[in-house]
Design an enzyme around this catalytic site. Sequence first.
Site, PDB file in Angstrom:
ATOM      1  N   LYS A  21       0.840  -1.181   0.000  1.00 12.52           N
ATOM      2  CA  LYS A  21       0.000   0.000   0.000  1.00 12.52           C
ATOM      3  C   LYS A  21       0.887   1.247   0.000  1.00 12.52           C
ATOM      4  CE  LYS A  21      -0.813   1.142   4.862  1.00 12.52           C
ATOM      5  NZ  LYS A  21      -0.536   2.567   4.809  1.00 12.52           N
ATOM      6  N   HIS A  80       0.023  -5.522   6.058  1.00 14.21           N
ATOM      7  CA  HIS A  80       0.728  -6.240   7.122  1.00 14.21           C
ATOM      8  C   HIS A  80      -0.154  -6.499   8.343  1.00 14.21           C
ATOM      9  CE1 HIS A  80       1.372  -2.149   8.749  1.00 14.21           C
ATOM     10  NE2 HIS A  80       1.501  -2.746   9.906  1.00 14.21           N
ATOM     11  N   LYS A 114      -0.645 -10.059  11.406  1.00 16.56           N
ATOM     12  CA  LYS A 114      -0.465 -10.003  12.859  1.00 16.56           C
ATOM     13  C   LYS A 114      -1.104 -11.220  13.527  1.00 16.56           C
ATOM     14  CE  LYS A 114      -0.070  -4.957  13.309  1.00 16.56           C
ATOM     15  NZ  LYS A 114       1.225  -4.938  13.993  1.00 16.56           N
ATOM     16  N   ASP A 137      -4.556   6.529   4.587  1.00 16.47           N
ATOM     17  CA  ASP A 137      -3.413   5.788   5.101  1.00 16.47           C
ATOM     18  C   ASP A 137      -3.824   4.640   6.013  1.00 16.47           C
ATOM     19  OD1 ASP A 137      -0.528   5.539   5.258  1.00 16.47           O
ATOM     20  OD2 ASP A 137      -0.698   6.191   7.342  1.00 16.47           O
ATOM     21  N   HIS A 146      -6.242  -0.769   6.672  1.00 15.48           N
ATOM     22  CA  HIS A 146      -6.107  -1.505   7.935  1.00 15.48           C
ATOM     23  C   HIS A 146      -7.431  -1.640   8.691  1.00 15.48           C
ATOM     24  CE1 HIS A 146      -1.955  -1.348   7.099  1.00 15.48           C
ATOM     25  NE2 HIS A 146      -1.657  -0.226   7.702  1.00 15.48           N
ATOM     26  N   LYS A 185      -2.739   9.983  14.837  1.00 19.72           N
ATOM     27  CA  LYS A 185      -1.316  10.069  15.178  1.00 19.72           C
ATOM     28  C   LYS A 185      -1.119  11.013  16.368  1.00 19.72           C
ATOM     29  CE  LYS A 185       0.769   8.793  10.788  1.00 19.72           C
ATOM     30  NZ  LYS A 185       1.281   7.533  11.374  1.00 19.72           N
TER      31      LYS A 185
END
Length: 514
Positions: free
Chosen positions: A155, A185, A189, A242, A247, A347
């Site tokens: 990505k 990713h 996990k 993002d 995700h 963030k």
Amino acid sequence: MAQKQILPASITIFGAKGDLTWRKLIPALYNLYIDHHLPQKFHIFCVDFLTVDNAAYLEWLLTGVNDFSRTGRADAAKWTEFSKHITYVQGDFMKKETYDALKDNIQRYEKAENIRGIRMFYFAVAPRFIEVIADALCNRKLCNREKLDRIIVEKPFGTNLNSARKLNRYLNKRFEAKQIYHIDHYLGKEMVQNILAFRFANYVFEPLWNNKFIENIQISVAESVSVGKRGGYYDASGALRDMIQNHLLQLLCIIAMDCPKAYEAEAIRDAKIKVLKNVRIYNTEEVFRNVVRGQYAAGTVEGQPRVAYRQEEQVKPDSTTDTFVAARFFIDSPRWKGVPFFLRTGKNMTKQSTTIMIQFKDTPHKIFKDDINPNRLIISIQPELEIGLVFEGKVPGLHMKLLPMEMDFMYKDAYIQSLPEAYEALLLDVLDGDATQFMRDDQIEWAWKVVMPMIDAWEKNPKKQLQFYESGTWGPAAANALLKPYAKEWFRLNHEPAAEMTPAAEKAQTVAAT
């Protein structure tokens, strides 16, 4: 992770001098090697435009393994053996000579092994190079065997629906669908993979997994890091693109999907796409009612001062890019109709934390006056790997008094072995030809369809309802208001600290960007 691969493998990494290769890919491959999961015969070709001596390159890779591998500093003898399998190939991605040199290296290796084995090509590069590299691999017949050759694309996969669709068509003209692995990713996990086992191997939960028993679900990915040196990329992206588009929507799919027909790649991916097709698509007015976007101001995170987003490197001084998004989604399917899914990411928040909280409906017939806490199932993906079930229980004593208690499963208490990193699991899956934990192109496009109304609404109204939050807090107050009437604030694990806002920050986040 059982080893199934017996053919030799040539593994090519484009972007060999990049951070991803240094911090993640080579440490992951090294760990697979020392744990005997790689084929006995393999070679890694690392391609980048920088001129560097092979020995110096290996020394640089070793520092990455020592700093970032889950197994700690590399064993000298094992690293010496592993590094013999690595060759640096200098070349510009835009020039045909690069691919000619790569092809010579791969064919020389295969000739020495006297067999045409697996070829895996990892695109650890900026998005602008994806089409260039794909075209070269196709034209030079480097990746032309459906059963043996694979590409891995990182990505961001596109910047919007149209660009993602265009890229999908571009790749599908050059490779078979089974050769293309879109990597996220998060799907590698350990706890994320365990959600499938938890749901579908334990029948005690599955009958309750619907709108009859579940009140709401929260999925939260909080990051304590700032954008750092990624300001140039991030200012054109933001938290929605993002994090939410990939995700968090991936986590939503795993939580909300129906039981697949089998534990098999296409069955699982079919179940996920079914979820995305039922996510309610908002119009512009509904976007501003159901989605909160924020941007971090200056503050302190874990005792360290942080500058405001607009003061970060390569960020526009008047940027309206979102560094925080909280959204309320609805899945209009018989299983989930009426159940809100709250997704949040940001963030520069108080603590690094990824949690999923499933809140069950209240007791229908209350016979205890202090029966006030609903049952909750909590899945912590990071930093702790744990699953907890909160229930009401009697406090020891002569009187009937209830308090919430927790049944808790923690990886660190149950297992002593070191858990594989996400990239280890996913790289091994690609070598084995197992696409179960990878996104399909239609899933990527549907995820873009879900978020495109938000992107469009914010582009048309760049300053509208942009909230500011102090770095080191859990985000803007408007994100808590989004939860009403289901909750007053977002769920936090007991060991997560509360973050009190200063009066200045509380005032600031009610002011729109100017």
